[in-house]
Design a protein around this motif. Structure first.
Motif, PDB file in Angstrom:
ATOM      1  N   THR A  30       0.833  -1.208   0.000  1.00 39.52           N
ATOM      2  CA  THR A  30       0.000   0.000   0.000  1.00 39.52           C
ATOM      3  C   THR A  30       0.864   1.253   0.000  1.00 39.52           C
ATOM      4  OG1 THR A  30      -0.049  -0.017   2.423  1.00 39.52           O
ATOM      5  CG2 THR A  30      -1.893  -1.103   1.277  1.00 39.52           C
ATOM      6  N   ASN A  31       0.189   2.384  -0.181  1.00 38.50           N
ATOM      7  CA  ASN A  31       0.812   3.700  -0.068  1.00 38.50           C
ATOM      8  C   ASN A  31       0.178   4.457   1.095  1.00 38.50           C
ATOM      9  OD1 ASN A  31       2.677   3.880  -2.314  1.00 38.50           O
ATOM     10  ND2 ASN A  31       0.865   3.618  -3.587  1.00 38.50           N
ATOM     11  N   SER A  55       7.148   3.156  -0.656  1.00 36.58           N
ATOM     12  CA  SER A  55       5.904   3.148  -1.417  1.00 36.58           C
ATOM     13  C   SER A  55       5.971   2.097  -2.521  1.00 36.58           C
ATOM     14  CB  SER A  55       5.639   4.530  -2.003  1.00 36.58           C
ATOM     15  OG  SER A  55       6.704   4.912  -2.832  1.00 36.58           O
ATOM     16  N   GLY A  60       5.409   1.974  -5.800  1.00 31.74           N
ATOM     17  CA  GLY A  60       6.063   2.232  -7.087  1.00 31.74           C
ATOM     18  C   GLY A  60       7.563   2.046  -6.993  1.00 31.74           C
ATOM     19  N   GLU A  67       5.767  11.061  -9.039  1.00 31.51           N
ATOM     20  CA  GLU A  67       4.956   9.952  -8.516  1.00 31.51           C
ATOM     21  C   GLU A  67       4.588  10.229  -7.069  1.00 31.51           C
ATOM     22  OE1 GLU A  67       7.202   6.281  -8.035  1.00 31.51           O
ATOM     23  OE2 GLU A  67       5.503   5.175  -8.875  1.00 31.51           O
ATOM     24  N   PRO A 114       0.892  12.885  -5.673  1.00 32.67           N
ATOM     25  CA  PRO A 114       1.728  13.316  -6.793  1.00 32.67           C
ATOM     26  C   PRO A 114       1.737  14.839  -6.923  1.00 32.67           C
ATOM     27  CG  PRO A 114      -0.398  12.580  -7.601  1.00 32.67           C
ATOM     28  CD  PRO A 114      -0.416  12.370  -6.117  1.00 32.67           C
ATOM     29  N   PHE A 165       3.522   4.600 -10.736  1.00 31.46           N
ATOM     30  CA  PHE A 165       2.264   4.076 -10.209  1.00 31.46           C
ATOM     31  C   PHE A 165       1.547   5.119  -9.352  1.00 31.46           C
ATOM     32  CE2 PHE A 165       5.041   0.543 -11.062  1.00 31.46           C
ATOM     33  CZ  PHE A 165       4.215  -0.411 -11.625  1.00 31.46           C
ATOM     34  N   ASP A 166       0.355   4.779  -8.961  1.00 27.75           N
ATOM     35  CA  ASP A 166      -0.385   5.596  -7.997  1.00 27.75           C
ATOM     36  C   ASP A 166       0.410   5.747  -6.710  1.00 27.75           C
ATOM     37  OD1 ASP A 166      -2.660   6.261  -9.306  1.00 27.75           O
ATOM     38  OD2 ASP A 166      -3.990   4.887  -8.241  1.00 27.75           O
ATOM     39  N   TYR A 167       0.332   6.920  -6.154  1.00 29.88           N
ATOM     40  CA  TYR A 167       0.834   7.136  -4.795  1.00 29.88           C
ATOM     41  C   TYR A 167      -0.329   7.788  -4.062  1.00 29.88           C
ATOM     42  CZ  TYR A 167       3.608   9.001  -0.934  1.00 29.88           C
ATOM     43  OH  TYR A 167       4.103   9.318   0.313  1.00 29.88           O
ATOM     44  N   VAL A 168      -1.033   7.013  -3.309  1.00 28.62           N
ATOM     45  CA  VAL A 168      -2.241   7.528  -2.665  1.00 28.62           C
ATOM     46  C   VAL A 168      -1.977   7.675  -1.173  1.00 28.62           C
ATOM     47  CG1 VAL A 168      -4.709   7.212  -2.345  1.00 28.62           C
ATOM     48  CG2 VAL A 168      -3.593   6.317  -4.393  1.00 28.62           C
ATOM     49  N   CYS A 169      -1.724   8.892  -0.774  1.00 26.09           N
ATOM     50  CA  CYS A 169      -1.278   9.148   0.606  1.00 26.09           C
ATOM     51  C   CYS A 169      -2.311   8.709   1.638  1.00 26.09           C
ATOM     52  CB  CYS A 169      -0.967  10.632   0.753  1.00 26.09           C
ATOM     53  SG  CYS A 169      -0.251  11.085   2.327  1.00 26.09           S
ATOM     54  N   GLU A 172      -4.406   6.196   1.271  1.00 27.55           N
ATOM     55  CA  GLU A 172      -4.836   4.802   1.125  1.00 27.55           C
ATOM     56  C   GLU A 172      -4.664   4.003   2.412  1.00 27.55           C
ATOM     57  OE1 GLU A 172      -2.318   2.414  -1.352  1.00 27.55           O
ATOM     58  OE2 GLU A 172      -3.918   1.028  -1.857  1.00 27.55           O
TER      59      GLU A 172
END
Lengths: 134, 295
Positions: free
Chosen positions: A57-58, A83, A85, B142, B145, B252-256, B258
């Motif tokens: 997850t992030n 993270s 990615g 990323e 973002p 990729f997504d970086y969803v803080c 999440e």
């Protein structure tokens, strides 16, 4: 195994070693999301335990590990990683850790003695290593 | 003739109707664009692919060459960047560092949703992409973002009475050969954003001139010269390198939000939560009287 395949194996091993070195170097945690002040980078420690859960997850990945702490008491440890990615580009996958994996986990522990830390490296039962164990 | 008069009258009426609206709206930036002056697409450099800060750089410090102790990582106790600060801002920085040492100086991005801000955005972890077009270059990160838009279509900065400070600022650039040179103004400063986690901040009056160019086929360099008439005693030039990742790399997504297991307390402490959302920290500040005191 004939001579040629031995040579190939040697090359493959060398390539793997080079890759491992690269990954180990690249895996130094950057912790993009918050301050590093909670961790003690001067006193890395190693946990011997069993993976309970891997959160791919992030803003951070997390490895939950059941392991005894320095006091010998079994706890669930929350090990924080990079993270997704960045981890993926370093060779990790969403399946890099599975529940039940026996691992040695190298971490920078939390300064206050909580059951948590920042990921440095992991050595699996089959000997392969993610990150670095030094 | 009658027909012409009718049309002319209609045109005049239409002009009259539009006149107030046009008078109320300034000529947009597009008015300054002259397509014939844009750099031809084929002459633009190839900055395609995924880039990350070159390895070997201590994490997070805005200017690692001036980090004390040498090689120190920002966010760790006792680490500072030797920026050319005025005495007043050196004192402010020292106070911030004391909070960092006590883990009571949270990174604004920890709150999730706050941009990194310029120029810090040029020195963050994870992937970068540089999308180069004649009329503008986008710097996509990323992490965050973040998006930085550098206009190269001939427009200028917004006029002083129309511009306001933002995290990313207002970037206007031009090409000098294959070097993108751009000036960024109107950035927020101390109190809203940081340059790095040692607690380094600028005044909000800073201007940054950035030169972005390739130094090798797979290496990009950003050279940022920061001028801040309030916080700095002289222009401060910082250089960072970005290494192109292997062909085929992805971002990729970086969803803080999440799975953010590191909330910040009212006193600025960064907590760690277990998988059930319970804090595992053994030492947590008591809540300040009067409720929340956002850092």
């Amino acid at each position: 195994m004939n001579k040629k395949s031995l040579a190939c194996s040697g090359l493959a091993l060398a390539a793997l070693a080079a890759l491992a070195a690269l990954v180990a170097f690249a895996a130094v945690p950057a912790l993009a999301h918050h301050s590093f002040a909670m961790f003690d980078r001067d006193k890395p420690m190693t946990l011997e335990g069993v993976v309970k859960q891997f959160q791919w997850t992030n803003p951070h990945s997390w490895i939950q590990v059941n392991a005894p702490g320095p006091d010998g008491v079994m706890r669930e440890w929350s090990i924080e990683g990079n993270s997704t990615g960045t981890l993926y580009r370093q060779g990790w996958k969403p399946t890099s850790f599975k529940a039940g994996d026996k691992v040695s986990m190298r971490i920078f522990p939390m300064k206050d003695g909580s059951a948590g830390g920042s990921f440095v490296g992991a050595k699996f039962a089959d000997g392969h290593v993610l990150g670095r164990m030094d | 003739m009658i027909r012409f008069s009718f049309l002319a009258a209609a045109a005049l009426a239409a002009a009259a109707l539009h006149a107030p609206a046009q008078a109320a709206q300034p000529a947009g930036p597009a008015a300054a664009v002259d397509p014939s002056k844009l750099k031809a697409f084929a002459t633009l450099p190839d900055w395609s692919g995924v880039w990350t800060l070159a390895p070997g750089v201590p994490g997070g410090s805005f200017d690692p060459s001036l980090t004390v102790p040498k090689g120190g990582q920002s966010g760790l106790a006792g680490v500072r960047v030797d920026a050319p600060l005025t005495p007043e801002w050196a004192a402010k920085y020292a106070a911030n560092r004391a909070k960092v040492d006590a883990d009571r100086f949270p990174d604004p991005v920890s709150f999730c949703g706050t941009p990194s801000g310029f120029p810090r955005v040029l020195t963050i972890p994870d992937g970068y992409e540089f999308v180069v077009r004649p009329e503008q270059t986008w710097i996509l990160t990323e992490n965050g973002p973040n998006v930085i838009r550098v206009y190269t279509d001939g427009r200028g900065h917004l006029p002083p009475d129309e511009i306001w400070a933002t995290f990313s600022g207002d970037s206007i650039g031009h090409w000098e050969g294959e070097t993108l040179v751009f000036e960024t103004i109107a950035m927020v400063g101390d109190g809203s954003t940081i340059l790095d986690r040692t607690g380094l901040t600028l005044s909000g009056k800073q201007k940054v001139t950035t030169r972005l160019r390739k130094t090798a086929p797979d290496m990009l360099e950003s050279q940022m010269t920061i001028e801040d008439p309030v916080a700095l005693t002289r222009p401060w030039t910082v250089t960072r390198l970005y290494k192109r990742q292997p062909v085929g790399s992805r971002v990729f997504d970086y969803v803080c939000t999440e799975n953010n297991r590191n909330p910040i307390t009212a006193t600025g402490q960064t907590l760690t939560l277990d998988t059930s959302g319970n804090q595992i920290d053994r030492k947590v500040d008591p809540a300040p009287e009067g409720g929340k005191a956002a850092p």
